[in-house]
Motif scaffolding. Structure first.
Motif, PDB file in Angstrom:
ATOM      1  N   GLU A   1     -13.243 -12.763 -20.521  1.00 40.55           N
ATOM      2  CA  GLU A   1     -14.201 -13.781 -20.109  1.00 40.55           C
ATOM      3  C   GLU A   1     -15.214 -14.005 -21.221  1.00 40.55           C
ATOM      4  OE1 GLU A   1     -16.041 -12.512 -16.505  1.00 40.55           O
ATOM      5  OE2 GLU A   1     -14.238 -12.866 -15.313  1.00 40.55           O
TER       6      GLU A   1
ATOM      7  N   ALA B   1     -18.782 -14.632 -22.853  1.00 36.88           N
ATOM      8  CA  ALA B   1     -20.113 -14.162 -22.454  1.00 36.88           C
ATOM      9  C   ALA B   1     -20.809 -15.246 -21.665  1.00 36.88           C
ATOM     10  CB  ALA B   1     -20.930 -13.781 -23.679  1.00 36.88           C
ATOM     11  N   GLY B   2     -21.369 -14.865 -20.524  1.00 32.70           N
ATOM     12  CA  GLY B   2     -22.109 -15.816 -19.711  1.00 32.70           C
ATOM     13  C   GLY B   2     -21.255 -16.641 -18.779  1.00 32.70           C
TER      14      GLY B   2
END
Length: 174
Positions: A114, A116-117
Motif C-alpha cells: 500500500e 503511504a497514506g
C-alpha cells in the motif's frame, strides 16, 4: 550473495540470536548440532562467514569476537530477491509465490504494497480502475479482491483463489 551451508546456517542462527558479540568458544558452546564440533572447526566457519560478508570480527584481548553483519530478515530478503532474479518471468514467479503464502502472509504483503497514506478501509480508493470490481490494482481482469500487485505495474496480481493453481488462468498470468 553467497549461500550458507548447514553448519554456516547453524553458526549464523547462534549469532542472530545473540544480544552481543560472541567469541568462537561462545558460539561453539551455544551450537545445537548433531555432533560436538571442535573449537577450530567453529573458528574456520566464522572465518569463512566473514569472507562471505555475513559476519564481522573485532579484536577483544587475545580472542576475536563475532557478530552478524545483517539481521536474519535482511539476509532472507536478499536471498529471495536473488532467487527472483534467476526467473525468466519474474511476474509469474511472484504470482506463484503469492499463491503459496498463508492468508496472514498475504495480508502482510498487501499492507507492505500500500502506498503511504492510502485509505486501507476502502480498497476501491487505491485504484480508480478497480471501481467496477472486475480488475485488480494492476488492471488484470477477474482478480480484484485477492490480487496483490506491485504499484508500478511491473508484476501481475496473484491468481484468484477459486481458479486453482496460481498462474493457470491466462487472464491472471503476468
Amino acid at each position: 550473495m553467497a549461500r550458507l551451508g548447514d553448519l554456516e546456517r547453524s553458526v549464523m542462527d547462534v549469532l542472530w540470536s545473540a544480544d552481543d558479540w560472541l567469541t568462537a568458544r561462545d558460539v561453539a558452546a551455544r551450537l545445537d548440532h548433531e555432533r560436538d564440533l571442535a573449537y577450530t572447526t567453529v573458528l574456520t566457519v566464522l572465518e569463512r562467514l566473514e569472507r562471505k560478508g555475513f559476519v564481522r570480527r573485532q579484536r577483544a584481548a587475545r580472542a576475536h569476537r563475532y557478530a552478524a553483519v545483517d539481521s536474519r530478515e535482511t539476509v532472507v530478503a536478499e536471498a529471495m530477491l536473488e532467487a527472483l532474479g534467476t526467473a525468466d518471468d519474474r511476474g509469474s514467479a511472484l504470482v506463484r509465490f503469492v499463491g503459496s503464502v498463508s492468508a496472514e502472509e498475504a495480508e502482510i504483503l498487501r499492507r507492505a504494497l500500500e502506498p503511504a497514506g492510502a485509505d486501507s478501509a476502502d480498497p476501491q480508493s487505491a485504484d480508480p480502475q478497480s471501481a467496477d470490481g472486475d480488475t485488480n490494482e494492476a488492471g488484470v481482469p477477474g482478480t480484484a479482491a485477492p490480487g496483490i500487485a506491485a504499484h508500478d505495474g511491473s508484476a501481475a496480481a496473484a491468481a484468484d483463489d477459486s481458479t486453482g493453481a496460481p498462474g493457470d488462468d491466462p487472464a491472471t498470468a503476468p
